[in-house]
Design a protein around this motif. Structure first.
Motif, mmCIF file in Angstrom:
data_model
loop_
_atom_site.group_PDB
_atom_site.id
_atom_site.type_symbol
_atom_site.label_atom_id
_atom_site.label_comp_id
_atom_site.label_asym_id
_atom_site.label_seq_id
_atom_site.Cartn_x
_atom_site.Cartn_y
_atom_site.Cartn_z
ATOM 1 N N ALA A 166 -11.714 -6.746 65.435
ATOM 2 C CA ALA A 166 -10.887 -7.124 64.284
ATOM 3 C C ALA A 166 -11.435 -8.363 63.581
ATOM 4 N N GLY A 167 -11.999 -9.281 64.342
ATOM 5 C CA GLY A 167 -12.485 -10.528 63.764
ATOM 6 C C GLY A 167 -13.903 -10.473 63.245
ATOM 7 N N ASN A 168 -14.632 -9.395 63.583
ATOM 8 C CA ASN A 168 -16.057 -9.344 63.240
ATOM 9 C C ASN A 168 -16.477 -8.063 62.531
ATOM 10 N N TYR A 169 -15.522 -7.257 62.064
ATOM 11 C CA TYR A 169 -15.902 -6.000 61.425
ATOM 12 C C TYR A 169 -16.610 -6.208 60.093
ATOM 13 N N ALA A 170 -16.661 -7.466 59.610
ATOM 14 C CA ALA A 170 -17.374 -7.753 58.360
ATOM 15 C C ALA A 170 -18.852 -7.394 58.464
ATOM 16 N N HIS A 171 -19.354 -7.245 59.712
ATOM 17 C CA HIS A 171 -20.741 -6.793 59.882
ATOM 18 C C HIS A 171 -20.949 -5.433 59.205
ATOM 19 N N VAL A 172 -19.904 -4.595 59.222
ATOM 20 C CA VAL A 172 -20.033 -3.229 58.701
ATOM 21 C C VAL A 172 -20.234 -3.216 57.182
ATOM 22 N N PRO A 173 -19.319 -3.815 56.377
ATOM 23 C CA PRO A 173 -19.567 -3.793 54.930
ATOM 24 C C PRO A 173 -20.823 -4.548 54.524
ATOM 25 N N ASN A 174 -21.158 -5.602 55.253
ATOM 26 C CA ASN A 174 -22.398 -6.329 54.945
ATOM 27 C C ASN A 174 -23.605 -5.412 55.110
ATOM 28 N N PHE B 268 -22.810 -0.776 65.877
ATOM 29 C CA PHE B 268 -22.041 -2.001 66.066
ATOM 30 C C PHE B 268 -21.253 -1.887 67.368
ATOM 31 N N PHE B 269 -21.350 -2.911 68.199
ATOM 32 C CA PHE B 269 -20.659 -2.896 69.489
ATOM 33 C C PHE B 269 -19.812 -4.151 69.637
ATOM 34 N N TYR B 270 -18.591 -3.950 70.109
ATOM 35 C CA TYR B 270 -17.635 -5.051 70.258
ATOM 36 C C TYR B 270 -16.995 -4.968 71.640
ATOM 37 N N ARG B 271 -16.901 -6.102 72.289
ATOM 38 C CA ARG B 271 -16.424 -6.132 73.678
ATOM 39 C C ARG B 271 -14.920 -5.909 73.786
ATOM 40 N N THR B 272 -14.154 -6.341 72.795
ATOM 41 C CA THR B 272 -12.696 -6.214 72.822
ATOM 42 C C THR B 272 -12.190 -5.829 71.438
ATOM 43 N N PRO B 273 -10.953 -5.309 71.346
ATOM 44 C CA PRO B 273 -10.397 -5.001 70.015
ATOM 45 C C PRO B 273 -10.212 -6.253 69.173
ATOM 46 N N GLU B 274 -9.971 -7.408 69.807
ATOM 47 C CA GLU B 274 -9.822 -8.651 69.070
ATOM 48 C C GLU B 274 -11.140 -9.059 68.400
ATOM 49 N N ILE B 275 -12.247 -8.880 69.128
ATOM 50 C CA ILE B 275 -13.564 -9.191 68.556
ATOM 51 C C ILE B 275 -13.894 -8.216 67.430
ATOM 52 N N LEU C 188 -5.833 0.696 67.489
ATOM 53 C CA LEU C 188 -5.873 2.161 67.451
ATOM 54 C C LEU C 188 -7.321 2.659 67.431
ATOM 55 N N ILE C 189 -8.166 2.009 66.653
ATOM 56 C CA ILE C 189 -9.583 2.383 66.618
ATOM 57 C C ILE C 189 -10.204 2.178 67.993
ATOM 58 N N TRP C 190 -9.894 1.059 68.609
ATOM 59 C CA TRP C 190 -10.434 0.749 69.929
ATOM 60 C C TRP C 190 -10.032 1.816 70.958
ATOM 61 N N GLN D 96 -2.823 -5.529 60.974
ATOM 62 C CA GLN D 96 -4.268 -5.344 61.142
ATOM 63 C C GLN D 96 -4.640 -5.248 62.610
ATOM 64 N N ARG D 97 -3.962 -6.026 63.458
ATOM 65 C CA ARG D 97 -4.214 -5.945 64.898
ATOM 66 C C ARG D 97 -3.889 -4.551 65.426
ATOM 67 N N ILE D 98 -2.801 -3.966 64.966
ATOM 68 C CA ILE D 98 -2.428 -2.609 65.368
ATOM 69 C C ILE D 98 -3.497 -1.618 64.932
#
Length: 268
Positions: A210-218, A201-208, A259-261, A253-255
């Motif tokens: 946070a908003g799209n991590y649902a890909h992981v549990p799916n 899974f690749f995300y361009r920004t920490p905001e993306i 941190l992960i980013w 959640q943003r924090i």
């Protein structure tokens, strides 16, 4: 101001998409490219078949928002809390939109959004010979992305989900829908998948992220390498996810995802 210019459904739906442009060469003799303005669902944007919506005018954009909202309710990558909000706002949409159409505020908002879309230049996907391999450092797949002290920043469902991935880099082979990222770009990899075809899974920004991590549990729920006990725990924690999310401190959640980013990109 924008939120008060249209219905709750229209405004919330706009928050679930991001700009997208389809580039097309006009003729064989001329290499000039024409960009067709559109929107893409930010929840399934990383999939090769991510849902895209193209519009031809400000008026058409207003009508298109209902279609986009309908997509959100069936999008497999869209979080449940977003779907709940869509369903909630749908019940009041007709009355609210009539009021804003009469006042003209909805039309003015759609004009502003359309102008931004039609003038925005979306970066094109880099060609293979343009994609860099040495811009990003090699990540340590054994490096923890989350720690116990951060557990209270998010719901148990979110925390447990992020325990099921590890750092990785984008390799030259098997890129699929991740071709918009440079080689070596840091990302997340399922710890249960095996081999070169493991899910990343690749995300361009920490905001993306946070908003799209649902890909992981799916993915985890359908991953053949994921143990049954992990899937069972994930399902149990998901049941209270929406209600528990409401009790979190604002911005926590943003924090957590920042941190992960930072750990992914060697900043912490």
């Amino acid at each position: 101001e924008d939120k008060c210019s249209t219905s709750d459904l229209s405004f919330f739906t706009l928050m679930q998409v991001q700009p997208y442009s389809l580039f097309q060469t006009t003729t064989k003799e001329h290499t000039k490219e024409v960009a067709f303005p559109g929107l893409v669902c930010r929840h399934c944007v990383l999939n090769s078949n991510g849902r895209k919506f193209f519009t031809t005018s400000a008026g058409h954009l207003g009508e298109l928002l209902v279609t986009i909202a309908n997509h959100m309710t069936v999008c497999k990558d869209c979080p449940d809390d977003v779907k709940l909000q869509i369903n909630k706002f749908s019940s009041t949409h007709r009355a609210q939109i009539q009021f804003h159409l009469f006042s003209g505020s909805h039309k003015r908002l759609m004009n502003r959004v359309w102008n931004q879309l039609s003038t925005k230049k979306t970066p094109k996907t880099p060609s293979n010979d343009q994609r860099k391999t040495n811009e990003y450092a090699k990540v340590d797949p054994s490096k923890p992305l989350v720690t116990a002290r951060e557990e209270k920043l998010v719901t148990p469902f979110t925390f447990y989900t992020m325990q099921q991935v590890r750092p990785c880099n984008l390799e030259k082979s098997g890129n699929g829908s991740r071709s918009a990222f440079e080689y070596g770009f840091p990302g997340l990899e399922c710890i249960h998948c095996k081999g070169r075809n493991s899910r990343k899974f690749f995300y361009r920004t920490p905001e993306i992220l946070a908003g799209n991590y649902a890909h992981v549990p799916n993915h985890l729920m359908g991953c053949i390498g994921c143990p049954p006990e992990v899937k069972k725990t994930l399902s149990e924690k998901k049941q209270d996810h929406v209600s528990q999310k409401l009790s979190l401190d604002k911005g926590s959640q943003r924090i957590f995802f920042n941190l992960i980013w930072m750990r992914l990109h060697g900043q912490r």
